[in-house]
Scaffold this motif. Structure first.
Motif, PDB file in Angstrom:
ATOM      1  N   LEU A  94      12.468  13.862 -80.334  1.00  0.00           N
ATOM      2  CA  LEU A  94      12.610  14.409 -81.695  1.00  0.00           C
ATOM      3  C   LEU A  94      13.716  13.831 -82.574  1.00  0.00           C
ATOM      4  CD1 LEU A  94      11.294  17.990 -81.281  1.00  0.00           C
ATOM      5  CD2 LEU A  94      10.766  16.458 -83.158  1.00  0.00           C
ATOM      6  N   PRO A  95      14.840  13.353 -82.033  1.00  0.00           N
ATOM      7  CA  PRO A  95      15.777  12.721 -82.955  1.00  0.00           C
ATOM      8  C   PRO A  95      15.184  11.464 -83.615  1.00  0.00           C
ATOM      9  CG  PRO A  95      16.764  13.008 -80.763  1.00  0.00           C
ATOM     10  CD  PRO A  95      15.354  13.437 -80.673  1.00  0.00           C
ATOM     11  N   HIS A  96      14.217  10.823 -82.942  1.00  0.00           N
ATOM     12  CA  HIS A  96      13.613   9.595 -83.476  1.00  0.00           C
ATOM     13  C   HIS A  96      12.405   9.940 -84.337  1.00  0.00           C
ATOM     14  CE1 HIS A  96      16.173   7.840 -80.442  1.00  0.00           C
ATOM     15  NE2 HIS A  96      15.590   8.604 -79.543  1.00  0.00           N
ATOM     16  N   THR A  97      11.851   8.902 -84.981  1.00  0.00           N
ATOM     17  CA  THR A  97      10.650   9.146 -85.773  1.00  0.00           C
ATOM     18  C   THR A  97       9.493   9.480 -84.845  1.00  0.00           C
ATOM     19  OG1 THR A  97      11.090   6.824 -86.181  1.00  0.00           O
ATOM     20  CG2 THR A  97      10.311   8.147 -88.050  1.00  0.00           C
ATOM     21  N   LEU A  98       8.726  10.460 -85.236  1.00  0.00           N
ATOM     22  CA  LEU A  98       7.582  10.864 -84.425  1.00  0.00           C
ATOM     23  C   LEU A  98       6.404   9.934 -84.674  1.00  0.00           C
ATOM     24  CD1 LEU A  98       7.700  14.709 -85.007  1.00  0.00           C
ATOM     25  CD2 LEU A  98       8.136  13.531 -82.844  1.00  0.00           C
ATOM     26  N   PRO A  99       5.552   9.743 -83.658  1.00  0.00           N
ATOM     27  CA  PRO A  99       4.290   9.033 -83.904  1.00  0.00           C
ATOM     28  C   PRO A  99       3.403   9.908 -84.785  1.00  0.00           C
ATOM     29  CG  PRO A  99       4.325   9.936 -81.685  1.00  0.00           C
ATOM     30  CD  PRO A  99       5.677  10.185 -82.273  1.00  0.00           C
TER      31      PRO A  99
ATOM     32  N   CYS B 270       2.508   3.665 -78.993  1.00  0.00           N
ATOM     33  CA  CYS B 270       3.769   3.338 -79.663  1.00  0.00           C
ATOM     34  C   CYS B 270       4.948   4.008 -78.974  1.00  0.00           C
ATOM     35  CB  CYS B 270       3.704   3.701 -81.136  1.00  0.00           C
ATOM     36  SG  CYS B 270       3.592   5.458 -81.428  1.00  0.00           S
ATOM     37  N   CYS B 271       4.706   4.998 -78.119  1.00  0.00           N
ATOM     38  CA  CYS B 271       5.765   5.512 -77.248  1.00  0.00           C
ATOM     39  C   CYS B 271       5.089   6.106 -76.027  1.00  0.00           C
ATOM     40  CB  CYS B 271       6.627   6.554 -77.951  1.00  0.00           C
ATOM     41  SG  CYS B 271       5.761   8.066 -78.357  1.00  0.00           S
ATOM     42  N   VAL B 272       5.742   5.995 -74.893  1.00  0.00           N
ATOM     43  CA  VAL B 272       5.174   6.537 -73.659  1.00  0.00           C
ATOM     44  C   VAL B 272       6.194   7.473 -73.026  1.00  0.00           C
ATOM     45  CG1 VAL B 272       4.241   6.022 -71.382  1.00  0.00           C
ATOM     46  CG2 VAL B 272       3.803   4.446 -73.273  1.00  0.00           C
ATOM     47  N   LEU B 273       5.837   8.751 -72.966  1.00  0.00           N
ATOM     48  CA  LEU B 273       6.695   9.752 -72.339  1.00  0.00           C
ATOM     49  C   LEU B 273       6.029  10.189 -71.046  1.00  0.00           C
ATOM     50  CD1 LEU B 273       7.141  11.892 -75.556  1.00  0.00           C
ATOM     51  CD2 LEU B 273       8.841  10.317 -74.596  1.00  0.00           C
ATOM     52  N   GLU B 274       6.811  10.806 -70.171  1.00  0.00           N
ATOM     53  CA  GLU B 274       6.213  11.296 -68.919  1.00  0.00           C
ATOM     54  C   GLU B 274       6.698  12.700 -68.615  1.00  0.00           C
ATOM     55  OE1 GLU B 274       6.529   8.606 -65.527  1.00  0.00           O
ATOM     56  OE2 GLU B 274       6.321  10.341 -64.177  1.00  0.00           O
ATOM     57  N   GLY B 275       5.779  13.535 -68.136  1.00  0.00           N
ATOM     58  CA  GLY B 275       6.128  14.884 -67.703  1.00  0.00           C
ATOM     59  C   GLY B 275       5.581  15.124 -66.314  1.00  0.00           C
ATOM     60  N   ASP B 276       5.747  16.357 -65.805  1.00  0.00           N
ATOM     61  CA  ASP B 276       5.292  16.654 -64.441  1.00  0.00           C
ATOM     62  C   ASP B 276       4.108  17.630 -64.442  1.00  0.00           C
ATOM     63  OD1 ASP B 276       6.369  19.100 -65.067  1.00  0.00           O
ATOM     64  OD2 ASP B 276       7.927  19.071 -63.523  1.00  0.00           O
ATOM     65  N   TRP B 277       3.394  17.744 -65.533  1.00  0.00           N
ATOM     66  CA  TRP B 277       2.241  18.608 -65.794  1.00  0.00           C
ATOM     67  C   TRP B 277       2.654  19.988 -66.335  1.00  0.00           C
ATOM     68  CZ3 TRP B 277      -1.654  15.489 -65.869  1.00  0.00           C
ATOM     69  CH2 TRP B 277      -2.044  14.664 -64.808  1.00  0.00           C
TER      70      TRP B 277
ATOM     71  N   ILE C 131       1.968  15.850 -87.332  1.00  0.00           N
ATOM     72  CA  ILE C 131       1.595  15.142 -86.089  1.00  0.00           C
ATOM     73  C   ILE C 131       0.306  15.767 -85.534  1.00  0.00           C
ATOM     74  CG2 ILE C 131       3.048  16.591 -84.594  1.00  0.00           C
ATOM     75  CD1 ILE C 131       3.583  14.073 -82.871  1.00  0.00           C
ATOM     76  N   SER C 132      -0.595  14.911 -85.095  1.00  0.00           N
ATOM     77  CA  SER C 132      -1.818  15.377 -84.430  1.00  0.00           C
ATOM     78  C   SER C 132      -1.598  15.359 -82.927  1.00  0.00           C
ATOM     79  CB  SER C 132      -3.000  14.462 -84.764  1.00  0.00           C
ATOM     80  OG  SER C 132      -3.431  14.673 -86.088  1.00  0.00           O
ATOM     81  N   LEU C 133      -2.163  16.337 -82.238  1.00  0.00           N
ATOM     82  CA  LEU C 133      -2.006  16.428 -80.781  1.00  0.00           C
ATOM     83  C   LEU C 133      -3.373  16.577 -80.132  1.00  0.00           C
ATOM     84  CD1 LEU C 133       0.755  19.068 -79.943  1.00  0.00           C
ATOM     85  CD2 LEU C 133       0.925  16.586 -79.763  1.00  0.00           C
ATOM     86  N   ILE C 134      -3.559  15.863 -79.033  1.00  0.00           N
ATOM     87  CA  ILE C 134      -4.775  16.054 -78.222  1.00  0.00           C
ATOM     88  C   ILE C 134      -4.362  16.294 -76.778  1.00  0.00           C
ATOM     89  CG2 ILE C 134      -6.942  15.050 -77.412  1.00  0.00           C
ATOM     90  CD1 ILE C 134      -7.223  13.516 -79.922  1.00  0.00           C
TER      91      ILE C 134
ATOM     92  N   HIS D 269     -11.372   9.414 -82.360  1.00  0.00           N
ATOM     93  CA  HIS D 269     -11.155  10.535 -83.281  1.00  0.00           C
ATOM     94  C   HIS D 269      -9.854  10.340 -84.066  1.00  0.00           C
ATOM     95  CE1 HIS D 269     -10.992  14.617 -84.805  1.00  0.00           C
ATOM     96  NE2 HIS D 269      -9.950  14.942 -84.056  1.00  0.00           N
ATOM     97  N   LEU D 270      -8.772   9.993 -83.368  1.00  0.00           N
ATOM     98  CA  LEU D 270      -7.481   9.798 -84.041  1.00  0.00           C
ATOM     99  C   LEU D 270      -7.541   8.629 -85.012  1.00  0.00           C
ATOM    100  CD1 LEU D 270      -4.970  10.401 -81.087  1.00  0.00           C
ATOM    101  CD2 LEU D 270      -5.547  11.953 -82.983  1.00  0.00           C
ATOM    102  N   VAL D 271      -8.169   7.547 -84.579  1.00  0.00           N
ATOM    103  CA  VAL D 271      -8.258   6.358 -85.431  1.00  0.00           C
ATOM    104  C   VAL D 271      -9.112   6.677 -86.669  1.00  0.00           C
ATOM    105  CG1 VAL D 271      -9.141   3.992 -85.566  1.00  0.00           C
ATOM    106  CG2 VAL D 271      -7.811   4.721 -83.566  1.00  0.00           C
ATOM    107  N   ALA D 272     -10.192   7.430 -86.471  1.00  0.00           N
ATOM    108  CA  ALA D 272     -11.051   7.812 -87.605  1.00  0.00           C
ATOM    109  C   ALA D 272     -10.282   8.672 -88.608  1.00  0.00           C
ATOM    110  CB  ALA D 272     -12.290   8.551 -87.101  1.00  0.00           C
ATOM    111  N   LEU D 273      -9.296   9.411 -88.127  1.00  0.00           N
ATOM    112  CA  LEU D 273      -8.467  10.229 -89.026  1.00  0.00           C
ATOM    113  C   LEU D 273      -7.400   9.385 -89.725  1.00  0.00           C
ATOM    114  CD1 LEU D 273      -7.958  13.389 -86.745  1.00  0.00           C
ATOM    115  CD2 LEU D 273      -9.341  13.263 -88.839  1.00  0.00           C
ATOM    116  N   GLY D 274      -7.323   8.108 -89.350  1.00  0.00           N
ATOM    117  CA  GLY D 274      -6.404   7.201 -90.032  1.00  0.00           C
ATOM    118  C   GLY D 274      -5.100   6.942 -89.283  1.00  0.00           C
ATOM    119  N   HIS D 275      -5.003   7.436 -88.050  1.00  0.00           N
ATOM    120  CA  HIS D 275      -3.749   7.250 -87.304  1.00  0.00           C
ATOM    121  C   HIS D 275      -3.728   5.911 -86.577  1.00  0.00           C
ATOM    122  CE1 HIS D 275      -3.027  11.266 -88.446  1.00  0.00           C
ATOM    123  NE2 HIS D 275      -3.865  11.823 -87.587  1.00  0.00           N
ATOM    124  N   ARG D 276      -2.571   5.238 -86.674  1.00  0.00           N
ATOM    125  CA  ARG D 276      -2.391   3.961 -85.973  1.00  0.00           C
ATOM    126  C   ARG D 276      -1.204   4.054 -85.010  1.00  0.00           C
ATOM    127  NH1 ARG D 276      -6.552   0.717 -86.528  1.00  0.00           N
ATOM    128  NH2 ARG D 276      -5.254  -1.105 -86.105  1.00  0.00           N
TER     129      ARG D 276
END
Ligand code: IPT
Length: 264
Positions: free
Chosen positions: A168-173, A148-155, A202-205, A108-115
């Motif tokens: 957020l200080p960096h460029t967002l995917p 392009c970036c991997v973050l981790e949370g605790d749910w 930014i798109s979120l899933i 779905h994301l790729v079809a929307l043009g996101h890389r």
């Protein structure tokens, strides 16, 4: 007849909604349900249920294969069914397959043009978080992409919020795959706070499709695990084992639900 449910923290939305679904099914079939919520140690939680003389157990605790096999032994002859365990574990399990939903999400994301697609993962101590991450990686690889970036949370929503603030200080995917809807809620809060438009910038899933996820602003596109179905099928399967009926293990599929947090 009494069934036991050992569950992870019921302050989390998915385990709470799973417990609710299990309770409904058990009651409808005339079984009593005892719930024990873990304080951290899985074996203690299971012992708490065994002390209450349950006839069979559902185990919704994140477990590695060895831990689950140990708990199965602890249960002796009482049937136990595991809901959150490494797939190669030698125990009876009722779990969603991550592959189909992850593939649909990435396609779905790729079809929307996101890389440039990032990932906000669940805790790597959890087998289900690891399996979601692996499924995303495979789906991305099918398009010659890597996260392009991997973050981790605790749910928790709070951890999703913190993870996004650190980014957020960096460029967002262009898009972010989030391992559950609660972390997506926190991520959305951080993005709103910084004036980042969803889905414009930014798109979120998300992942789960808990009952609240259609009510986010904007309504969340997410990989649905039908928690009602999980509750019903796990009770049915456990009862079949308890009553010595041989039953196929149901295969539970995840599916992308497209709402309003994804756009080109
Ligand atoms: C899993 C949920 O998807 C996730 O959001 C989190 O709540 C986690 O449980 C807590 O352990 S669902 C589980 C049956 C894999």
């Amino acid at each position: 007849r009494t069934l036991g449910l050992a569950t992870s923290d019921l302050a989390l939305m998915a385990p709470a909604q799973i417990a609710s679904a299990i309770q409904q099914r058990a009651t409808a079939l005339g079984y009593h349900l005892v719930i024990a919520m873990t304080a951290g140690n899985a074996q203690d939680t299971v012992n708490e249920l065994l002390a209450q003389r349950v006839d069979a157990l559902l185990i919704n605790l994140p477990l590695d294969a060895a831990e689950a096999e140990q708990i199965q032994q602890q249960c002796g002859t009482k049937p136990a069914l595991f809901l959150d365990v490494e797939r190669h574990a030698g125990v009876a399990q009722c779990q969603f397959l991550s592959e189909s939903g992850a593939r649909q999400a990435v396609d779905h994301l790729v079809a929307l043009g996101h890389r440039q697609i990032g990932v906000l993962n669940g805790p790597t101590s959890s087998a289900s978080a690891r399996s979601r991450f692996l499924a995303w990686q495979q789906a991305l690889a099918a398009h010659q992409l890597e996260a392009c970036c991997v973050l981790e949370g605790d749910w928790s929503a709070a951890s999703g919020y913190q993870a996004l603030l650190s980014l957020l200080p960096h460029t967002l995917p262009q898009a972010l795959l989030v391992a559950n809807d609660q972390m997506a809620l926190g991520a959305m809060r951080a993005l709103h706070q910084h004036g980042v438009r969803i889905p414009g910038e930014i798109s979120l899933i998300g992942y789960d499709d808990t009952a609240e996820s259609a009510w986010y602003q904007p309504p969340l596109t997410t990989v649905r695990q039908d928690l009602q179905q999980l509750g019903a099928e796990s009770v049915d399967h456990l009862l079949a084992r308890l009553n010595d009926v041989s039953a196929e293990m149901p295969s539970l599929e995840t599916q992308l639900v497209i709402r309003e947090t994804t756009a080109a």
